[in-house]
Design a protein around this motif. Structure first.
Motif, PDB file in Angstrom:
ATOM      1  N   MET A 254      14.919  18.363 -10.585  1.00  0.00           N
ATOM      2  CA  MET A 254      13.549  18.586 -11.025  1.00  0.00           C
ATOM      3  C   MET A 254      12.669  19.080  -9.881  1.00  0.00           C
ATOM      4  SD  MET A 254      11.356  18.670 -13.445  1.00  0.00           S
ATOM      5  CE  MET A 254      12.126  17.782 -14.803  1.00  0.00           C
ATOM      6  N   SER A 255      12.882  18.541  -8.682  1.00  0.00           N
ATOM      7  CA  SER A 255      12.081  18.955  -7.523  1.00  0.00           C
ATOM      8  C   SER A 255      12.328  20.420  -7.180  1.00  0.00           C
ATOM      9  CB  SER A 255      12.410  18.073  -6.317  1.00  0.00           C
ATOM     10  OG  SER A 255      12.107  16.724  -6.578  1.00  0.00           O
ATOM     11  N   VAL A 256      13.589  20.827  -7.202  1.00  0.00           N
ATOM     12  CA  VAL A 256      13.917  22.219  -6.882  1.00  0.00           C
ATOM     13  C   VAL A 256      13.408  23.153  -7.976  1.00  0.00           C
ATOM     14  CG1 VAL A 256      15.790  23.853  -6.494  1.00  0.00           C
ATOM     15  CG2 VAL A 256      15.893  21.590  -5.458  1.00  0.00           C
ATOM     16  N   ALA A 257      13.596  22.757  -9.256  1.00  0.00           N
ATOM     17  CA  ALA A 257      13.121  23.591 -10.362  1.00  0.00           C
ATOM     18  C   ALA A 257      11.607  23.753 -10.315  1.00  0.00           C
ATOM     19  CB  ALA A 257      13.541  22.973 -11.695  1.00  0.00           C
ATOM     20  N   THR A 258      10.888  22.673  -9.989  1.00  0.00           N
ATOM     21  CA  THR A 258       9.434  22.759  -9.860  1.00  0.00           C
ATOM     22  C   THR A 258       9.048  23.665  -8.704  1.00  0.00           C
ATOM     23  OG1 THR A 258       9.190  20.521 -10.756  1.00  0.00           O
ATOM     24  CG2 THR A 258       7.328  21.409  -9.547  1.00  0.00           C
ATOM     25  N   SER A 259       9.839  23.666  -7.647  1.00  0.00           N
ATOM     26  CA  SER A 259       9.557  24.539  -6.499  1.00  0.00           C
ATOM     27  C   SER A 259       9.670  26.007  -6.885  1.00  0.00           C
ATOM     28  CB  SER A 259      10.523  24.226  -5.355  1.00  0.00           C
ATOM     29  OG  SER A 259      10.375  22.898  -4.919  1.00  0.00           O
ATOM     30  N   PHE A 260      10.687  26.347  -7.695  1.00  0.00           N
ATOM     31  CA  PHE A 260      10.804  27.732  -8.161  1.00  0.00           C
ATOM     32  C   PHE A 260       9.555  28.143  -8.931  1.00  0.00           C
ATOM     33  CE2 PHE A 260      15.597  26.939  -8.163  1.00  0.00           C
ATOM     34  CZ  PHE A 260      15.789  27.651  -6.984  1.00  0.00           C
ATOM     35  N   LEU A 261       9.051  27.237  -9.767  1.00  0.00           N
ATOM     36  CA  LEU A 261       7.863  27.545 -10.554  1.00  0.00           C
ATOM     37  C   LEU A 261       6.614  27.572  -9.688  1.00  0.00           C
ATOM     38  CD1 LEU A 261       6.607  28.018 -13.360  1.00  0.00           C
ATOM     39  CD2 LEU A 261       6.422  25.530 -13.587  1.00  0.00           C
ATOM     40  N   ALA A 262       6.465  26.579  -8.801  1.00  0.00           N
ATOM     41  CA  ALA A 262       5.277  26.495  -7.961  1.00  0.00           C
ATOM     42  C   ALA A 262       5.162  27.686  -7.023  1.00  0.00           C
ATOM     43  CB  ALA A 262       5.300  25.199  -7.157  1.00  0.00           C
ATOM     44  N   ALA A 263       6.291  28.312  -6.692  1.00  0.00           N
ATOM     45  CA  ALA A 263       6.256  29.488  -5.818  1.00  0.00           C
ATOM     46  C   ALA A 263       5.418  30.606  -6.420  1.00  0.00           C
ATOM     47  CB  ALA A 263       7.674  29.984  -5.555  1.00  0.00           C
ATOM     48  N   THR A 264       5.324  30.646  -7.753  1.00  0.00           N
ATOM     49  CA  THR A 264       4.519  31.658  -8.427  1.00  0.00           C
ATOM     50  C   THR A 264       3.091  31.674  -7.891  1.00  0.00           C
ATOM     51  OG1 THR A 264       5.789  31.233 -10.430  1.00  0.00           O
ATOM     52  CG2 THR A 264       3.761  32.486 -10.679  1.00  0.00           C
ATOM     53  N   VAL A 265       2.527  30.498  -7.686  1.00  0.00           N
ATOM     54  CA  VAL A 265       1.139  30.372  -7.240  1.00  0.00           C
ATOM     55  C   VAL A 265       1.044  30.177  -5.733  1.00  0.00           C
ATOM     56  CG1 VAL A 265      -0.950  28.978  -7.433  1.00  0.00           C
ATOM     57  CG2 VAL A 265       0.391  29.489  -9.467  1.00  0.00           C
ATOM     58  N   LEU A 266       1.884  29.295  -5.181  1.00  0.00           N
ATOM     59  CA  LEU A 266       1.791  28.997  -3.757  1.00  0.00           C
ATOM     60  C   LEU A 266       1.989  30.241  -2.896  1.00  0.00           C
ATOM     61  CD1 LEU A 266       3.649  25.570  -3.422  1.00  0.00           C
ATOM     62  CD2 LEU A 266       1.246  26.040  -2.968  1.00  0.00           C
ATOM     63  N   ALA A 267       2.934  31.092  -3.281  1.00  0.00           N
ATOM     64  CA  ALA A 267       3.183  32.305  -2.503  1.00  0.00           C
ATOM     65  C   ALA A 267       1.953  33.209  -2.485  1.00  0.00           C
ATOM     66  CB  ALA A 267       4.376  33.062  -3.077  1.00  0.00           C
ATOM     67  N   GLN A 268       1.262  33.303  -3.613  1.00  0.00           N
ATOM     68  CA  GLN A 268       0.059  34.129  -3.665  1.00  0.00           C
ATOM     69  C   GLN A 268      -1.065  33.536  -2.818  1.00  0.00           C
ATOM     70  OE1 GLN A 268      -0.987  35.930  -7.579  1.00  0.00           O
ATOM     71  NE2 GLN A 268       0.704  34.725  -8.379  1.00  0.00           N
ATOM     72  N   ILE A 269      -1.190  32.209  -2.834  1.00  0.00           N
ATOM     73  CA  ILE A 269      -2.239  31.563  -2.042  1.00  0.00           C
ATOM     74  C   ILE A 269      -2.013  31.790  -0.548  1.00  0.00           C
ATOM     75  CG2 ILE A 269      -3.190  29.310  -1.386  1.00  0.00           C
ATOM     76  CD1 ILE A 269      -2.676  28.398  -4.257  1.00  0.00           C
ATOM     77  N   VAL A 270      -0.776  31.565  -0.104  1.00  0.00           N
ATOM     78  CA  VAL A 270      -0.461  31.774   1.314  1.00  0.00           C
ATOM     79  C   VAL A 270      -0.632  33.236   1.691  1.00  0.00           C
ATOM     80  CG1 VAL A 270       1.376  31.656   3.039  1.00  0.00           C
ATOM     81  CG2 VAL A 270       1.103  29.803   1.394  1.00  0.00           C
ATOM     82  N   SER A 271      -0.144  34.135   0.833  1.00  0.00           N
ATOM     83  CA  SER A 271      -0.243  35.564   1.109  1.00  0.00           C
ATOM     84  C   SER A 271      -1.698  36.015   1.211  1.00  0.00           C
ATOM     85  CB  SER A 271       0.482  36.352   0.014  1.00  0.00           C
ATOM     86  OG  SER A 271       0.502  37.722   0.302  1.00  0.00           O
ATOM     87  N   GLN A 272      -2.537  35.506   0.316  1.00  0.00           N
ATOM     88  CA  GLN A 272      -3.944  35.877   0.352  1.00  0.00           C
ATOM     89  C   GLN A 272      -4.615  35.378   1.627  1.00  0.00           C
ATOM     90  OE1 GLN A 272      -6.204  35.054  -3.220  1.00  0.00           O
ATOM     91  NE2 GLN A 272      -8.085  34.791  -2.034  1.00  0.00           N
ATOM     92  N   ALA A 273      -4.294  34.138   2.030  1.00  0.00           N
ATOM     93  CA  ALA A 273      -4.872  33.591   3.257  1.00  0.00           C
ATOM     94  C   ALA A 273      -4.450  34.403   4.475  1.00  0.00           C
ATOM     95  CB  ALA A 273      -4.450  32.125   3.428  1.00  0.00           C
ATOM     96  N   VAL A 274      -3.195  34.860   4.490  1.00  0.00           N
ATOM     97  CA  VAL A 274      -2.698  35.639   5.622  1.00  0.00           C
ATOM     98  C   VAL A 274      -3.353  37.010   5.675  1.00  0.00           C
ATOM     99  CG1 VAL A 274      -0.660  36.811   6.557  1.00  0.00           C
ATOM    100  CG2 VAL A 274      -0.499  34.430   5.797  1.00  0.00           C
ATOM    101  N   VAL A 275      -3.436  37.696   4.521  1.00  0.00           N
ATOM    102  CA  VAL A 275      -3.974  39.055   4.528  1.00  0.00           C
ATOM    103  C   VAL A 275      -5.468  39.071   4.811  1.00  0.00           C
ATOM    104  CG1 VAL A 275      -4.597  39.315   2.080  1.00  0.00           C
ATOM    105  CG2 VAL A 275      -3.725  41.292   3.360  1.00  0.00           C
ATOM    106  N   ASP A 276      -6.147  37.961   4.578  1.00  0.00           N
ATOM    107  CA  ASP A 276      -7.569  37.888   4.914  1.00  0.00           C
ATOM    108  C   ASP A 276      -7.802  37.862   6.425  1.00  0.00           C
ATOM    109  OD1 ASP A 276      -8.330  37.925   2.288  1.00  0.00           O
ATOM    110  OD2 ASP A 276      -8.592  35.745   2.114  1.00  0.00           O
ATOM    111  N   ALA A 277      -6.757  37.475   7.190  1.00  0.00           N
ATOM    112  CA  ALA A 277      -6.927  37.331   8.631  1.00  0.00           C
ATOM    113  C   ALA A 277      -6.024  38.249   9.456  1.00  0.00           C
ATOM    114  CB  ALA A 277      -6.671  35.874   9.040  1.00  0.00           C
TER     115      ALA A 277
END
Length: 423
Positions: free
Chosen positions: A156-179
Motif C-alpha cells: 500500500m505504501s509503494v502504491a500510494t507513492s506511485f499515485l502521490a508522485a502525480t502531485v509531489l513531482a509537480q510541486i517540487v518541479s515548480q519550486a525548482v523552476v521558480d529559483a
C-alpha cells in the motif's frame, strides 16, 4: 519484526541459492528506499508540466509540442512494464532494479542536456522505457522477499507513492523552476537515481532468479493469454481512460492558464495531497465492495467532480477541492483494476498485473494529447471532454462486471454439472 536474513555457508552454490529464497528483507530498511524510488520513477512523467513555459521559451516551440514531452515518456514507461516485468523474474529483481536505476540516471541526464524539443522527445521515450523497469521489479520483490506480515503495508505504501508522485513531482518541479533553470530538475533527478541505485543494492537481498532453464520467450507467453480474458479487457480500458483524465487535467490547466501565478498553481497541486495520504485509510472500508464495485464508485466520484469543475473552473478554492475529489476517485480505480487483473489472471498473475500497468500508461500517453486538443478552447471544454472520458470508463466498467458475472455463472453451472454427472 522482519525475519533475519539467513547466513549462507560457503559450499554448493545451488544449495545456497535455494536457501536464499527463504530469506526475508528487513522491512524498516527496505521500505523508505522503495518509497523514494517509486516517487522518483513515476514522478519523471510529471516534472515537465511546471517547466512547460521555460522549456517552450528555450526551444521556441508551441504548447502542442510540449505535450509530447509527457506522452513520449508515458509511451516508453508503458512499454517498460511489459518488457522488464517478466525479465525481472527471470534475471533477478535486484539486478534488474539496480541496472534500471543506473540506466535511468544516464538517460535522465542526457534529457536535461537536450538542446531541442525533437531530441528531448526521443530521449523521453528511452527514459520512460528504462524507468519502466523499476515498478515491476519493486512490486515483485515485495511479493516474494518482504515478510508476509508486513507485505500489505509495504504494498500500500509503494502504491500510494506511485499515485502521490502525480502531485509531489509537480510541486517540487515548480519550486525548482521558480529559483533555478529548468534543466536543474532533470540533473537533480539523475543524481537521485544514482544515489538510490547504491541504496537499493545495499538494502536488497541477493537474487535467486528462476526460470533460466526455459526459453526467453516463455517469460512473455502469458501476456497474450491475459488479453483473452474477456471480463478484464473493458476494465483495463476503463483504467486507461482514468489515467488519461489524471494526466490530462493537470496538463490542461497548465495550457489553459486558468490558474495564474506560481503560488496559485502550487496551492492547486498541493490540495490533492491530503486525499492521497488518506487513500490507504480507505482500504478497509472499500474492501466491503467488490473490486468492480470499487471501480464504479471511483469513476462516479471522479466524473461528478469533473462535471462540477466545468462550472467552477474560475474559482481557485472550489477548483482545488474538486480536483482533490477527482484524484481521490481516480485513486480508488487504479488499485481495484490491478487487483482485478491479478485475480482474473490466475497463474499468470504477474503478467496480468504488468498488462494492467501497461494499460494505465497507454492512457497517460493519451491524456496530454486530449488536453492539447481541448484546452485551447477553454477550461470548460477541457473539463467536459475529460468528463465524457469518465462516462465511457463507467460504461466499460459496468460491461466488465456483467461479463465477469456471466463467466462466474458459467463456471458454477459447469461445476454443478460435473458433480451431478454419474460416475
Amino acid at each position: 519484526m522482519a525475519t533475519p536474513i539467513l547466513q549462507l555457508p560457503a559450499g554448493n552454490p545451488a544449495e545456497a541459492r535455494t536457501r536464499n529464497v527463504s530469506a526475508r528483507a528487513h522491512t524498516g530498511r527496505t521500505l523508505p528506499v522503495f518509497v523514494l524510488s517509486a516517487l522518483l520513477a513515476t514522478g519523471q512523467m510529471y516534472i515537465p508540466i511546471p517547466l512547460f513555459t521555460a522549456m517552450k521559451a528555450d526551444w521556441n516551440v508551441g504548447a502542442g509540442v510540449m505535450t509530447w514531452i509527457i506522452s513520449a515518456f508515458a509511451f516508453g514507461y508503458a512499454g517498460g512494464f511489459v518488457l522488464f516485468g517478466p525479465l525481472s523474474d527471470r534475471f533477478g529483481h535486484r539486478r534488474v532494479l539496480v541496472t534500471g536505476m543506473i540506466a535511468a540516471a544516464v538517460v535522465t541526464l542526457l534529457t536535461g542536456l537536450a538542446f531541442s524539443a525533437p531530441i528531448a522527445v526521443g530521449l523521453r521515450i528511452v527514459q520512460g522505457l528504462v524507468v519502466g523497469s523499476i515498478p515491476p521489479a519493486i512490486m515483485a520483490y515485495v511479493a516474494t522477499r518482504i515478510t508476509p506480515a508486513h507485505r500489505a503495508v509495504v504494498t500500500m505504501s509503494v502504491a500510494t507513492s506511485f499515485l502521490a508522485a502525480t502531485v509531489l513531482a509537480q510541486i517540487v518541479s515548480q519550486a525548482v523552476v521558480d529559483a533555478f533553470p529548468w534543466r536543474t530538475m532533470f540533473l537533480g533527478s539523475a543524481v537521485g537515481f544514482t544515489a538510490l541505485a547504491f541504496a537499493l543494492r545495499a538494502v536488497m537481498l541477493e537474487d535467486a532468479p528462476t526460470g533460466r532453464d526455459k526459453p526467453l520467450l516463455h517469460s512473455y507467453a502469458a501476456i497474450p493469454a491475459v488479453l483473452r480474458i474477456k471480463p478484464l479487457l473493458p476494465m483495463l480500458i476503463a483504467g486507461a481512460l482514468s489515467m488519461a483524465v489524471m494526466v490530462g487535467v493537470y496538463t490542461g490547466i497548465e495550457i489553459t492558464g486558468v490558474v495564474k501565478g506560481s503560488g496559485e498553481l502550487l496551492a492547486l497541486r498541493a490540495g490533492a495531497l491530503p486525499v492521497m495520504m488518506a487513500l490507504p485509510l480507505l482500504a478497509m472500508p472499500l474492501a466491503r465492495l467488490s473490486k468492480p464495485g470499487q471501480m464504479v464508485l471511483g469513476v462516479l466520484v471522479a466524473a461528478v467532480a469533473m462535471v462540477l469543475a466545468t462550472f467552477e473552473g474560475g474559482h481557485l478554492g472550489v477548483l482545488t477541492v474538486l480536483l482533490a475529489v477527482l484524484v481521490g476517485g481516480l485513486g480508488i480505480i487504479a488499485p481495484a483494476v490491478l487487483q482485478t487483473a491479478g485475480e482474473l489472471g490466475g497463474e499468470a498473475r504477474a503478467a496480468a498485473s504488468s498488462v494492467a500497468m501497461f494499460s494505465f500508461y497507454v492512457g497517460a500517453t493519451v491524456g496530454p494529447i486530449v488536453a492539447a486538443a481541448a484546452a485551447p478552447h477553454g477550461f470548460s471544454m477541457l473539463a467536459w471532454t475529460l468528463a465524457i472520458l469518465l462516462v465511457v470508463a463507467l460504461g466499460l466498467t459496468t460491461l466488465g462486471m456483467r461479463l465477469q458475472r456471466k463467466a462466474s455463472a458459467a463456471t458454477t453451472a459447469h461445476d454443478i454439472a460435473q458433480v451431478a454427472q454419474p460416475a
